[in-house]
Scaffold this motif. Structure first.
Motif, PDB file in Angstrom:
ATOM      1  N   LYS A  79       0.823  -1.202   0.000  1.00 56.85           N
ATOM      2  CA  LYS A  79       0.000   0.000   0.000  1.00 56.85           C
ATOM      3  C   LYS A  79       0.865   1.264   0.000  1.00 56.85           C
ATOM      4  CE  LYS A  79      -3.792  -2.237   2.523  1.00 56.85           C
ATOM      5  NZ  LYS A  79      -4.618  -2.212   3.768  1.00 56.85           N
ATOM      6  N   ASN A  80       2.167   1.058   0.014  1.00 55.49           N
ATOM      7  CA  ASN A  80       3.100   2.184   0.015  1.00 55.49           C
ATOM      8  C   ASN A  80       4.237   1.882  -0.960  1.00 55.49           C
ATOM      9  OD1 ASN A  80       4.667   4.416   0.557  1.00 55.49           O
ATOM     10  ND2 ASN A  80       5.040   3.917   2.720  1.00 55.49           N
ATOM     11  N   LEU A  81       3.899   1.802  -2.224  1.00 55.96           N
ATOM     12  CA  LEU A  81       4.882   1.443  -3.247  1.00 55.96           C
ATOM     13  C   LEU A  81       6.013   2.466  -3.345  1.00 55.96           C
ATOM     14  CD1 LEU A  81       2.503   0.147  -6.050  1.00 55.96           C
ATOM     15  CD2 LEU A  81       4.256  -1.203  -4.866  1.00 55.96           C
ATOM     16  N   LYS A  82       5.668   3.734  -3.213  1.00 55.12           N
ATOM     17  CA  LYS A  82       6.692   4.767  -3.302  1.00 55.12           C
ATOM     18  C   LYS A  82       7.729   4.601  -2.199  1.00 55.12           C
ATOM     19  CE  LYS A  82       7.424   9.775  -3.366  1.00 55.12           C
ATOM     20  NZ  LYS A  82       6.790  11.113  -3.372  1.00 55.12           N
ATOM     21  N   GLY A  83       7.254   4.377  -0.988  1.00 52.93           N
ATOM     22  CA  GLY A  83       8.171   4.185   0.133  1.00 52.93           C
ATOM     23  C   GLY A  83       8.975   2.906   0.008  1.00 52.93           C
ATOM     24  N   ALA A  84       8.331   1.817  -0.429  1.00 55.80           N
ATOM     25  CA  ALA A  84       9.014   0.534  -0.569  1.00 55.80           C
ATOM     26  C   ALA A  84      10.104   0.602  -1.627  1.00 55.80           C
ATOM     27  CB  ALA A  84       8.003  -0.559  -0.914  1.00 55.80           C
ATOM     28  N   ALA A  85       9.784   1.221  -2.766  1.00 58.91           N
ATOM     29  CA  ALA A  85      10.767   1.342  -3.842  1.00 58.91           C
ATOM     30  C   ALA A  85      11.922   2.242  -3.417  1.00 58.91           C
ATOM     31  CB  ALA A  85      10.098   1.893  -5.100  1.00 58.91           C
ATOM     32  N   GLY A  86      11.624   3.308  -2.682  1.00 58.26           N
ATOM     33  CA  GLY A  86      12.669   4.196  -2.198  1.00 58.26           C
ATOM     34  C   GLY A  86      13.611   3.489  -1.242  1.00 58.26           C
ATOM     35  N   LEU A  87      13.057   2.632  -0.393  1.00 58.90           N
ATOM     36  CA  LEU A  87      13.869   1.860   0.538  1.00 58.90           C
ATOM     37  C   LEU A  87      14.809   0.915  -0.207  1.00 58.90           C
ATOM     38  CD1 LEU A  87      14.657   0.593   3.263  1.00 58.90           C
ATOM     39  CD2 LEU A  87      12.572  -0.781   3.131  1.00 58.90           C
ATOM     40  N   VAL A  88      14.271   0.172  -1.157  1.00 60.95           N
ATOM     41  CA  VAL A  88      15.065  -0.790  -1.917  1.00 60.95           C
ATOM     42  C   VAL A  88      16.153  -0.078  -2.720  1.00 60.95           C
ATOM     43  CG1 VAL A  88      14.967  -2.410  -3.842  1.00 60.95           C
ATOM     44  CG2 VAL A  88      13.312  -2.585  -1.992  1.00 60.95           C
ATOM     45  N   LYS A  89      15.801   1.071  -3.275  1.00 64.63           N
ATOM     46  CA  LYS A  89      16.791   1.848  -4.017  1.00 64.63           C
ATOM     47  C   LYS A  89      17.939   2.254  -3.102  1.00 64.63           C
ATOM     48  CE  LYS A  89      17.458   6.271  -6.388  1.00 64.63           C
ATOM     49  NZ  LYS A  89      16.829   7.552  -6.797  1.00 64.63           N
ATOM     50  N   TRP A  90      17.627   2.761  -1.938  1.00 66.85           N
ATOM     51  CA  TRP A  90      18.657   3.222  -1.004  1.00 66.85           C
ATOM     52  C   TRP A  90      19.535   2.063  -0.546  1.00 66.85           C
ATOM     53  CZ3 TRP A  90      20.332   2.662   4.040  1.00 66.85           C
ATOM     54  CH2 TRP A  90      21.101   3.713   4.577  1.00 66.85           C
ATOM     55  N   LEU A  91      18.927   0.937  -0.222  1.00 64.85           N
ATOM     56  CA  LEU A  91      19.681  -0.208   0.284  1.00 64.85           C
ATOM     57  C   LEU A  91      20.678  -0.750  -0.731  1.00 64.85           C
ATOM     58  CD1 LEU A  91      16.794  -2.125   2.091  1.00 64.85           C
ATOM     59  CD2 LEU A  91      18.745  -1.014   3.196  1.00 64.85           C
ATOM     60  N   THR A  92      20.352  -0.645  -2.013  1.00 64.67           N
ATOM     61  CA  THR A  92      21.213  -1.224  -3.046  1.00 64.67           C
ATOM     62  C   THR A  92      22.166  -0.235  -3.691  1.00 64.67           C
ATOM     63  OG1 THR A  92      19.459  -0.892  -4.697  1.00 64.67           O
ATOM     64  CG2 THR A  92      19.583  -3.056  -3.638  1.00 64.67           C
ATOM     65  N   THR A  93      21.931   1.066  -3.522  1.00 66.70           N
ATOM     66  CA  THR A  93      22.743   2.043  -4.253  1.00 66.70           C
ATOM     67  C   THR A  93      23.483   3.045  -3.379  1.00 66.70           C
ATOM     68  OG1 THR A  93      20.960   3.678  -4.535  1.00 66.70           O
ATOM     69  CG2 THR A  93      21.102   1.908  -6.170  1.00 66.70           C
ATOM     70  N   TYR A 151      25.679  -2.448  -7.612  1.00 68.13           N
ATOM     71  CA  TYR A 151      25.566  -1.102  -8.180  1.00 68.13           C
ATOM     72  C   TYR A 151      26.972  -0.574  -8.438  1.00 68.13           C
ATOM     73  CZ  TYR A 151      23.388   3.471  -8.953  1.00 68.13           C
ATOM     74  OH  TYR A 151      22.929   4.639  -9.508  1.00 68.13           O
ATOM     75  N   GLU A 152      27.243  -0.103  -9.648  1.00 61.28           N
ATOM     76  CA  GLU A 152      28.605   0.217 -10.064  1.00 61.28           C
ATOM     77  C   GLU A 152      29.278   1.268  -9.188  1.00 61.28           C
ATOM     78  OE1 GLU A 152      28.577   1.120 -14.247  1.00 61.28           O
ATOM     79  OE2 GLU A 152      29.036  -0.963 -14.758  1.00 61.28           O
ATOM     80  N   GLN A 153      28.597   2.368  -8.913  1.00 59.15           N
ATOM     81  CA  GLN A 153      29.205   3.418  -8.097  1.00 59.15           C
ATOM     82  C   GLN A 153      29.492   2.905  -6.688  1.00 59.15           C
ATOM     83  OE1 GLN A 153      26.867   7.005  -8.176  1.00 59.15           O
ATOM     84  NE2 GLN A 153      27.320   7.440 -10.319  1.00 59.15           N
ATOM     85  N   ALA A 154      28.597   2.098  -6.150  1.00 52.46           N
ATOM     86  CA  ALA A 154      28.813   1.532  -4.826  1.00 52.46           C
ATOM     87  C   ALA A 154      29.979   0.548  -4.838  1.00 52.46           C
ATOM     88  CB  ALA A 154      27.538   0.840  -4.337  1.00 52.46           C
TER      89      ALA A 154
END
Length: 440
Positions: free
Chosen positions: A327-341, A355-358
């Motif tokens: 029910k919170n796709l924006k928050g979930a996607a933001g979390l996954v993005k942060w954790l991986t990048t 992630y290349e830069q990481a």
């Protein structure tokens, strides 16, 4: 499984947290043709995100929570294993509720079953949830296991390309050159068997990932959602197994697992070379084998002389997924993005970030590389870009596990790997068929 409260743990403090925003993800645009099949549930922006992760990833999630106090997180620790996750998701599917918003899995296999079915668990990430700049920032081929028909269903946390580990001190002492081809590897293995009996150039305990995959053996080629190509009689399979059989006979190759306690006691100081994934450095050599620092070095993956380029395999790497039921796709996607990048958390990732830069930041962090004899960055980078895409490792079965149960026991009794390829072929065919795959 257990829920964990927010902690003032040293692990979290050590992450040098970034205060970056949660993410710029937005729910998919349902007017876009490519997103038409995905219909999000009614969104509740800012609602609590239930996150499942293993204990190794727990500090990273807690770090996100500390960096973003406005985001409500309910963290649940579980095994991280694919079978465990699948059992629980199936229960939630039947009850119609309970799905976590975000999950971490230690297995690439998870990407297969979570992206299929009438109501797949995994939400499409590249159809409006995450920007293309994020998706394209992952290393070459890293998201292939997450992608089906152009849709990305997960983000890779780390990659584990295989390369050649070697004891630099022994190689120098004995005047050996680090091989660059499989042919040279075989010659050196035979020379080691003759000049230094008891020393090893590798183990066939996980041969599918460390040897057959780099040889482009068609053992797990996914040609469709439920269709695979398997042909272990292919010359690209037998050229490798014949070499392995010769080195097993000579004694410079072993069928014993380097993770066995007996190996650590009797062979830890006998490893001259060993093809294996990037994480073998910290977790095998510096771990149970207790090889002293400044001994192990990493060389680029080996190449067959007749091949037009170098190919390698992949052995490990976890994934993060966002629930299509969230029910919170924006928050979930933001979390996954942060954790991986995000560099602040990825720089202390246990293994090479996807992630290349990481990954660049990880490779210049002394804590990750000071153990090695020399700079491992060139070999790591090269291997990351050379994984052969013809072996997916995302089917609902594991070729290496079938190899361990079908081939390895007989090899320890003296049989050749080459002679057992038909047995492995049958085991793969039978397992695939039982799971609904069509084998070509």
């Amino acid at each position: 499984m257990r829920r964990t409260p927010l902690r003032a743990a040293v692990l979290v403090a050590a992450l040098a947290l970034s205060a970056a925003a949660c993410g710029d993800a937005t729910p998919p645009d349902q007017s876009a043709p490519q997103a038409a099949a995905f219909k999000p549930v009614k969104q509740e922006p800012g609602s609590t995100l239930t996150v499942w992760a293993d204990s190794t990833r727990q500090p990273a999630v807690e770090a996100f929570r500390k960096a973003h106090p406005d985001v409500k997180i309910d963290l649940v620790t579980y095994s991280g294993q694919d079978t465990d996750l699948r059992t629980k998701i199936q229960l939630f599917d039947r009850s119609g509720s309970g799905w976590p918003d975000v999950v971490f899995s230690t297995s690439l296999t998870t990407a297969s079953w979570t992206s299929t079915g009438a109501h797949p668990y995994a939400a499409p990430l590249n159809k409006g949830l995450l920007p293309e700049a994020t998706i394209s920032g992952f290393s070459k081929g890293a998201l292939d296991p997450c992608t089906s028909k152009g849709t990305v269903h997960c983000l890779r946390n780390d990659v584990a390309p295989t390369l050649l580990w070697y004891d630099k001190k022994l190689m120098t002492k004995w005047g050996y050159q680090v091989p660059t081809t499989w042919e040279d590897y075989q010659k050196l293995g035979e020379k080691v068997a003759e000049e230094h009996p008891g020393y090893l150039v590798g183990s066939v305990d996980v041969a599918p990932n460390t040897y057959l995959w780099p040889s482009r053996c068609p053992a797990e080629g996914l040609t469709g959602p439920k269709e695979i190509h398997v042909d272990l009689s292919d010359p690209k399979c037998t050229r490798m197994t014949k070499m392995l059989d010769k080195l097993l006979t000579s004694g410079s190759l072993t069928a014993e697992s380097p993770w066995d306690a007996s190996f650590a006691k009797t062979k830890a100081d006998k490893v001259l070379m060993m093809p294996g994934p990037t994480w073998y450095g910290q977790y095998l050599f510096a771990g149970p084998l207790k090889v002293p620092a400044d001994r192990m070095a990493a060389a680029a993956p080996l190449k067959w002389s007749d091949d037009d380029r170098t190919y390698t395999g992949d052995y490990g790497g976890g994934v993060w997924l966002v629930s299509s039921h969230s029910k919170n796709l924006k928050g979930a996607a933001g979390l996954v993005k942060w954790l991986t990048t995000d560099n602040s958390v990825q720089v202390v990732n246990p293994s090479l970030p996807a992630y290349e830069q990481a990954a660049e930041a990880w490779l210049v962090n002394p804590k990750n590389t000071s153990y090695f004899a020399g700079d491992v960055a060139p070999a790591f980078k090269q291997a990351s870009a050379q994984i052969w895409p013809g072996w997916t490792d995302t089917t609902e079965f594991n070729v290496t596990e079938l190899y361990k149960s079908t081939v390895l026991p007989k090899v320890t009794q003296g049989a050749t790997i080459t002679s057992l390829l038909p047995d492995l072929q049958k085991a793969i065919n039978d397992k695939a068929a039982s799971l609904g795959y069509k084998v070509k």
